[in-house]
Write an enzyme that holds these catalytic residues in place. Structure first.
Site, PDB file in Angstrom:
ATOM      1  N   GLU A 104       4.760  11.611  -5.855  1.00 39.67           N
ATOM      2  CA  GLU A 104       5.351  12.213  -7.036  1.00 39.67           C
ATOM      3  C   GLU A 104       4.826  13.634  -7.243  1.00 39.67           C
ATOM      4  OE1 GLU A 104       5.619   9.525 -10.323  1.00 39.67           O
ATOM      5  OE2 GLU A 104       5.513  11.134 -11.779  1.00 39.67           O
TER       6      GLU A 104
ATOM      7  N   ARG B 160       9.223   6.833 -13.809  1.00 42.22           N
ATOM      8  CA  ARG B 160       9.665   6.360 -12.501  1.00 42.22           C
ATOM      9  C   ARG B 160      10.868   5.429 -12.580  1.00 42.22           C
ATOM     10  NH1 ARG B 160       3.866   5.520  -9.418  1.00 42.22           N
ATOM     11  NH2 ARG B 160       3.576   7.751  -9.103  1.00 42.22           N
TER      12      ARG B 160
ATOM     13  N   LEU C  76       5.799   6.353   1.335  1.00 36.70           N
ATOM     14  CA  LEU C  76       5.840   7.081   0.076  1.00 36.70           C
ATOM     15  C   LEU C  76       5.914   8.599   0.221  1.00 36.70           C
ATOM     16  CD1 LEU C  76       5.679   6.343  -2.975  1.00 36.70           C
ATOM     17  CD2 LEU C  76       3.402   7.325  -2.887  1.00 36.70           C
TER      18      LEU C  76
ATOM     19  N   ARG D  40       4.657   1.631 -15.104  1.00 36.01           N
ATOM     20  CA  ARG D  40       3.413   2.381 -14.989  1.00 36.01           C
ATOM     21  C   ARG D  40       3.690   3.864 -14.795  1.00 36.01           C
ATOM     22  NH1 ARG D  40       0.105   4.376 -10.559  1.00 36.01           N
ATOM     23  NH2 ARG D  40       1.609   3.585  -9.073  1.00 36.01           N
TER      24      ARG D  40
ATOM     25  N   GLN E  42       7.478  -2.142  -9.904  1.00 41.48           N
ATOM     26  CA  GLN E  42       7.863  -0.725  -9.892  1.00 41.48           C
ATOM     27  C   GLN E  42       8.456  -0.308  -8.549  1.00 41.48           C
ATOM     28  OE1 GLN E  42       4.808   2.689 -10.158  1.00 41.48           O
ATOM     29  NE2 GLN E  42       6.045   2.917 -11.997  1.00 41.48           N
TER      30      GLN E  42
ATOM     31  N   HIS F 202       9.238   2.909  -6.698  1.00 43.45           N
ATOM     32  CA  HIS F 202       8.962   4.337  -6.759  1.00 43.45           C
ATOM     33  C   HIS F 202      10.232   5.058  -6.356  1.00 43.45           C
ATOM     34  CE1 HIS F 202       7.150   8.231  -5.963  1.00 43.45           C
ATOM     35  NE2 HIS F 202       6.002   7.807  -6.431  1.00 43.45           N
TER      36      HIS F 202
ATOM     37  N   HIS G 189       6.837  -0.429  -4.846  1.00 45.39           N
ATOM     38  CA  HIS G 189       5.600   0.336  -4.841  1.00 45.39           C
ATOM     39  C   HIS G 189       4.434  -0.315  -5.563  1.00 45.39           C
ATOM     40  CE1 HIS G 189       3.240   3.946  -4.603  1.00 45.39           C
ATOM     41  NE2 HIS G 189       3.178   4.100  -5.911  1.00 45.39           N
TER      42      HIS G 189
ATOM     43  N   PHE H 268       2.681  15.323 -14.008  1.00 45.29           N
ATOM     44  CA  PHE H 268       3.239  14.118 -13.378  1.00 45.29           C
ATOM     45  C   PHE H 268       4.228  13.502 -14.345  1.00 45.29           C
ATOM     46  CE2 PHE H 268       1.940  11.075  -9.862  1.00 45.29           C
ATOM     47  CZ  PHE H 268       1.717  12.048  -8.916  1.00 45.29           C
TER      48      PHE H 268
HETATM   49  C1  LIG Z   1       1.258   5.277  -0.933  1.00 48.28           C
HETATM   50  C2  LIG Z   1       0.695   5.043  -2.303  1.00 48.28           C
HETATM   51  C3  LIG Z   1       0.350   6.128  -3.105  1.00 48.28           C
HETATM   52  C4  LIG Z   1      -0.181   5.934  -4.376  1.00 48.28           C
HETATM   53  N1  LIG Z   1      -0.532   7.019  -5.129  1.00 48.28           N
HETATM   54  C5  LIG Z   1      -1.102   6.829  -6.345  1.00 48.28           C
HETATM   55  C6  LIG Z   1      -1.553   7.932  -7.124  1.00 48.28           C
HETATM   56  O1  LIG Z   1      -1.444   9.083  -6.726  1.00 48.28           O
HETATM   57  N2  LIG Z   1      -2.114   7.688  -8.317  1.00 48.28           N
HETATM   58  C7  LIG Z   1      -2.289   6.430  -8.792  1.00 48.28           C
HETATM   59  O2  LIG Z   1      -2.834   6.277  -9.880  1.00 48.28           O
HETATM   60  N3  LIG Z   1      -1.866   5.368  -8.077  1.00 48.28           N
HETATM   61  C8  LIG Z   1      -1.292   5.529  -6.864  1.00 48.28           C
HETATM   62  N4  LIG Z   1      -0.877   4.438  -6.136  1.00 48.28           N
HETATM   63  C9  LIG Z   1      -1.185   3.097  -6.631  1.00 48.28           C
HETATM   64  C10 LIG Z   1      -2.637   2.792  -6.364  1.00 48.28           C
HETATM   65  O3  LIG Z   1      -3.050   3.392  -5.166  1.00 48.28           O
HETATM   66  C11 LIG Z   1      -2.900   1.302  -6.240  1.00 48.28           C
HETATM   67  O4  LIG Z   1      -2.310   0.648  -7.294  1.00 48.28           O
HETATM   68  C12 LIG Z   1      -4.378   1.047  -6.275  1.00 48.28           C
HETATM   69  O5  LIG Z   1      -5.019   1.746  -5.252  1.00 48.28           O
HETATM   70  C13 LIG Z   1      -4.715  -0.425  -6.182  1.00 48.28           C
HETATM   71  O6  LIG Z   1      -6.116  -0.539  -6.134  1.00 48.28           O
HETATM   72  P1  LIG Z   1      -6.839  -1.919  -6.193  1.00 48.28           P
HETATM   73  O7  LIG Z   1      -8.299  -1.639  -6.212  1.00 48.28           O
HETATM   74  O8  LIG Z   1      -6.267  -2.740  -7.280  1.00 48.28           O
HETATM   75  O9  LIG Z   1      -6.422  -2.616  -4.844  1.00 48.28           O
HETATM   76  P2  LIG Z   1      -6.462  -2.095  -3.318  1.00 48.28           P
HETATM   77  O10 LIG Z   1      -7.010  -0.749  -3.167  1.00 48.28           O
HETATM   78  O11 LIG Z   1      -5.151  -2.361  -2.744  1.00 48.28           O
HETATM   79  O12 LIG Z   1      -7.454  -3.092  -2.691  1.00 48.28           O
HETATM   80  C14 LIG Z   1      -7.135  -4.451  -2.533  1.00 48.28           C
HETATM   81  C15 LIG Z   1      -8.267  -5.063  -1.788  1.00 48.28           C
HETATM   82  O13 LIG Z   1      -8.159  -6.475  -1.849  1.00 48.28           O
HETATM   83  C16 LIG Z   1      -8.365  -7.023  -0.573  1.00 48.28           C
HETATM   84  N5  LIG Z   1      -7.717  -8.313  -0.501  1.00 48.28           N
HETATM   85  C17 LIG Z   1      -6.434  -8.621  -0.797  1.00 48.28           C
HETATM   86  N6  LIG Z   1      -6.226  -9.938  -0.615  1.00 48.28           N
HETATM   87  C18 LIG Z   1      -7.400 -10.474  -0.206  1.00 48.28           C
HETATM   88  C19 LIG Z   1      -7.828 -11.782   0.164  1.00 48.28           C
HETATM   89  N7  LIG Z   1      -7.000 -12.820   0.150  1.00 48.28           N
HETATM   90  N8  LIG Z   1      -9.106 -11.961   0.565  1.00 48.28           N
HETATM   91  C20 LIG Z   1      -9.966 -10.914   0.610  1.00 48.28           C
HETATM   92  N9  LIG Z   1      -9.616  -9.659   0.267  1.00 48.28           N
HETATM   93  C21 LIG Z   1      -8.348  -9.452  -0.128  1.00 48.28           C
HETATM   94  C22 LIG Z   1      -7.812  -5.978   0.353  1.00 48.28           C
HETATM   95  O14 LIG Z   1      -8.319  -6.149   1.635  1.00 48.28           O
HETATM   96  C23 LIG Z   1      -8.304  -4.706  -0.321  1.00 48.28           C
HETATM   97  O15 LIG Z   1      -9.622  -4.443   0.050  1.00 48.28           O
HETATM   98  C24 LIG Z   1      -0.345   4.623  -4.861  1.00 48.28           C
HETATM   99  C25 LIG Z   1       0.011   3.540  -4.064  1.00 48.28           C
HETATM  100  C26 LIG Z   1       0.536   3.734  -2.803  1.00 48.28           C
HETATM  101  C27 LIG Z   1       0.920   2.555  -1.990  1.00 48.28           C
END
Ligand SMILES: Cc1cc2nc3c(=O)[nH]c(=O)nc-3n(C[C@H](O)[C@H](O)[C@H](O)COP(=O)(O)OP(=O)(O)OC[C@H]3O[C@@H](n4cnc5c(N)ncnc54)[C@H](O)[C@@H]3O)c2cc1C
Ligand code: SF4
Ligand code: SF4
Ligand code: FES
Lengths: 251, 575
Positions: free
Chosen positions: B254, B285, B251, B385, B235, B237, B350, B122
């Protein structure tokens, strides 16, 4: 990309709640590559701000946006407008097998309670954490499930006969298969399949397989082998013993 | 205590059920405290489900020379040394164990020949480091965590939005929110609260993020008095879909480049040879996104304003097996068969490197009892990142936050809730129904997206940023008069009102920070200050609320111990 032959489409959307509802027509301008979910969002931001729709990824990855489009259960984010006959209204209804909350949003909480009945993954004692890709491939098919619940929605045992109490539905056979066929899992879920998920009620109509957006061969690859396991476990103790020995040798 | 509101009590309340929130919940639960988890969508639909490419962890299954030091070095270099070194160290050291743990909870990763977890290349990672499951790694991760959590007995509150943190004096006391379904209000009383709410991409027009990414957690923390930091680092992407219009921003993982995908402009040139001849497509990125953007600006872009990304030189079977969802995504949404023809791609908003400022070891914010982890928190990634470092971040710091939150809860008395604050919030929430005129929230949201996309994008300058600030000011005034139609029953228009409030707050924080940083570093590129500036390399922008107004202060970058400095100076040992 094919030219869009129409400038506009008519969406006939179910508007209502648990008590009552009706369809309402909305005219939506078309753009190339538009999917049904885009059209719903357009309605939301221009005509009906309180139109209730679930979605998250808009890329067929989260399984939130299920609905019945022209009578067919689909992910609205993967249904292209130009794949539908645009000279007539496109009907959009919520999934029928679940109680409506509002408009296209249904109460799917029952599914989460079924999941709790399935014993989680438990590795065999003394297991070595090595696996062959071929063994993993077989199970990864089931783990592609995005929980769109479209298969639950079309299964007649749930949709027409309302056997939610006795029957877990195809999604949870897929889930069970993903655990049962995990190369390192050490629990038998045959009892749960038979008694709590009511796998015997499935008569292999394959309707679930047809609608699965992840192309999981629900009936052939999950349900039928699981049915066999139940038969072995309950009706053929000798075969069960042979299998046990074989699988123990595998590691 | 009796109350007019529905009240739930927990030792630890976790806001957000993505990878970070679920991992925190599992850890807190294993400490024997009562845990509740709240999320805006159904369980299992958080952003984490969409992650594709993989989890970065120096397991050395494929490249045996890899180790935590190399991962640490790559992370710091990728982040242009603005990272919190201690977080980068803990992350690199603990990620392999966190991945193994996932496997022991039932996750099934792709395998090497000898049966171990397979790892792929990656951008910015010196070695093959990303543990993956085809291109649906996030799905595997969230299902595994979700099932583990549910079977351990977390109380899950789905489709519930938190709109305010509650405090008892200086410490946290719980949270207030509403059920999306019925629109009823709900109060959570908790000794510890962990924010795992993810990012803010929905403030931009072209984004890979879902409706949930409205910066809620950052806004909640900021309003409660916690610090936000590094907010200028957003970021983009490099590879989102650009055509057809409906799919713009979705998306393109990558992993396509990780598996050998090549970028070309309309003249067929492999332009990365000009921008980063060594790493080419697997540069970081920020570099790849700027390169594509520059090609397009200089009229070497594709028909729809992007670049070509080509993987069709690989065997069709291989592409379908390693990138199945990309194959389907292009075939179904864009009529493109990626095993035969190139994709058209361009930058998409992203990920948020900035966020809530936390302590590296415990993930605690400046407010006692308030913790943050995952994309909502700041520190690990610095100015940029690396791909795959988010999923590992969620596991490493989700676990640490859960552990520290449980310990904090065990050592504290149950807080008291001031119900006058709740009455105030209720009035605020209901006001948009009561106004008879005023516009709806959708147009304001769309205008905010246009502003951020046009003025606070990949390349920035003083004039644009100032204009953005004044436009955000106008949008805030419009939002203060917003009107909502319909009832409280599952009403997306009403839901958007509060999301919009968070987006405006965070958009302002981003813009102010971007204006202050007069240099270009990582994801933050100023046309008017195109070079790195050593003085800026030693400080962060911190956003705080001071007597009701948003204020910027500077904070020094933490000094690294000598042994780690030494590590960074060493060569990466790349082949
Ligand atoms: C398409 C895509 C592909 C990606 N691929 C990769 C990858 O291959 N490798 C990698 O390392 N990263 C990747 N990323 C980045 C990574 O997926 C995210 O940064 C990561 O999943 C974020 O996780 P999190 O637990 O912080 O939040 P999330 O998984 O986004 O969860 C947020 C949670 O908070 C809740 N929430 C938000 N606001 C409130 C509120 N006001 N009240 C109650 N609940 C709330 C939501 O409902 C959700 O449950 C990717 C991102 C995207 C968009
Ligand atoms: S095959 Fe079985 S589970 Fe699937 S739809 Fe038919 S009866 Fe239902
Ligand atoms: S098995 Fe297929 S149809 Fe059923 S919930 Fe999973 S993805 Fe949807
Ligand atoms: S919105 Fe995620 S599957 Fe349709």
């Amino acid at each position: 990309m094919a030219e869009v032959p129409f400038a506009e489409a008519t969406l006939q959307i179910f508007r209502g709640n648990r008590e009552d509802g009706k369809t309402v027509d909305y005219r939506v301008p078309l753009v190339p590559g538009m999917v049904v979910l885009d059209a719903l969002h357009w309605v939301q931001s221009h005509q009906a701000p309180d139109l209730a729709v679930r979605w998250n990824c808009k890329a067929g990855k989260c399984g939130s946006c299920s609905a019945e489009v022209n009578g067919r259960p689909r992910l609205t984010c993967k249904t292209r407008m130009d794949s539908l006959p645009l000279d007539q209204p496109i009907t959009i209804f919520p999934m029928k097998a679940f109680p409506v909350i509002k408009d296209l949003v249904t109460d799917v909480s029952w599914n989460f309670s079924v999941n709790r009945k399935i014993p989680p993954f438990q590795p065999r004692a003394g297991v070595v954490w090595k696996m062959d890709q071929r063994d993993v491939d077989r199970v990864q098919e089931f783990r592609k499930c995005i929980e769109c619940f479209l298969c639950q929605n079309v299964c007649h045992v749930l949709r027409d006969h309302g056997k939610q109490e006795q029957f877990g539905g195809p999604r949870f056979f897929v889930r069970t298969a993903s655990l049962e066929m995990h190369p390192l899992d050490g629990v038998s879920r045959a009892h749960v399949l038979k008694e709590e998920l009511g796998i015997g009620l499935c008569n292999i109509t394959k309707c679930c397989t047809e609608v699965c957006p992840e192309d999981i061969h629900i009936t052939d690859n999950a349900i039928i082998p699981l049915k066999e396991r139940v038969v072995d476990e309950f009706y053929d103790p000798l075969l069960r013993l042979v299998r046990k020995i074989r699988s123990a040798k595998k590691i | 205590m009796t109350s007019r509101y529905e009240v739930h009590e927990h030792d630890v309340l976790i806001i957000g059920a993505g990878g970070a929130g679920l991992r925190a919940a599992i850890e807190a639960l294993s400490q024997g405290v009562r845990v509740g988890i709240v999320c805006k969508s159904l369980l299992g639909k958080a952003h984490t489900v969409m992650a594709e490419g993989g989890i970065a962890a120096a397991m050395a299954n494929v490249d045996t020379s890899d180790d935590w030091r190399a991962h640490f070095r790559d992370t710091m270099r990728g982040g242009k040394f603005l990272n919190n070194w201690r977080m980068a160290q803990l992350h690199a050291q603990e990620a392999p164990e966190r991945v193994r743990e996932l496997e022991q909870w039932g996750a099934l990763f792709d395998r090497t020949e000898d049966g171990n977890i397979l790892q792929r290349a990656f951008g910015g990672h010196t070695f093959k480091r990303l543990c993956h499951v085809g291109d649906r790694t996030g799905l595997e991760m969230i299902r595994t965590l979700q099932d583990r959590g549910v079977h351990l007995g977390i109380d899950v509150y789905m489709e519930c939005t938190i709109t305010r943190l509650l405090k008892d004096g200086n410490r946290v006391a719980g949270a207030f929110g509403y059920w999306r379904e019925q629109g009823r209000f709900v109060v959570f009383r908790a000794k510890s609260v962990v924010i795992c709410t993810g990012g803010i991409g929905k403030a931009w027009k072209i984004t890979s993020n879902s409706w949930e990414y409205t910066g809620d957690g950052m806004a909640l923390a900021y309003e409660a008095g916690a610090d936000l930091m590094d907010m200028e680092f957003v970021q983009f992407h490099p590879t989102g879909m650009v055509w057809p219009p409906g799919v713009q921003g979705i998306l393109v993982t990558e992993a396509v480049r990780g598996e050998g995908g090549i970028l070309r402009n309309k003249n067929g040139e492999r332009f990365m040879e000009r921008y980063d001849p060594k790493k080419l497509e697997l540069s970081t990125r920020d570099v790849v996104a700027r390169s594509i953007y520059t090609e397009v600006r200089e009229n070497r872009g594709t028909e729809h304003g992007g670049a070509y990304l080509d993987i069709s030189h690989k065997p069709a079977d291989y592409v379908k097996r390693k990138l199945p969802s990309m194959y389907h995504q292009f075939l179904e949404l864009a009529d493109v068969d990626i095993t035969r023809e190139p994709m058209e791609v361009g930058p998409t908003c992203h990920y948020m490197m900035g966020g809530i400022r936390v302590d590296a070891e415990t993930a605690q914010t400046s407010i006692p009892g308030l913790f943050a982890a995952g994309e909502a928190a700041v520190g690990l990634h610095g100015a940029n990142r690396l791909g795959g470092n988010s999923l590992s971040d969620l596991l490493v710091f989700g676990r640490r936050a859960g552990l520290a939150a449980a310990e904090h809860a065990r050592g504290t008395e149950t807080p008291t809730i001031d119900y006058s604050h709740i009455d105030e919030s209720v009035q605020q929430m209901l006001a948009p129904f009561e106004r008879l005129d005023g516009e709806g929230p959708y147009a304001i949201h769309s205008d905010l997206q246009t502003t951020m996309q046009g003025l606070v994008g990949i390349f920035r300058c003083e004039e644009d940023l100032r204009r953005a600030l004044s436009e955000i000011e106008t949008l805030k005034e419009r939002a203060a008069r917003v009107h909502v139609e319909g009832s409280r029953l599952f009403n997306p228009g009403w839901h958007l009102v509060w999301d919009l409030h968070s987006m405006l707050t965070i958009a302002e924080a981003v813009t102010r920070s971007a204006l202050a940083r007069r240099e270009s570093r990582g994801a933050h590129s100023r046309i008017d200050y195109p070079a790195l500036d050593d003085a800026w390399g030693k400080k962060h922008n911190v956003v705080v609320r001071n007597a009701g107004t948003m204020t910027l202060v500077e904070a020094p970058v933490l000094e690294m111990p000598d042994d780690l400095k030494q590590l960074l100076a060493e060569d990466s040992g790349a082949k």
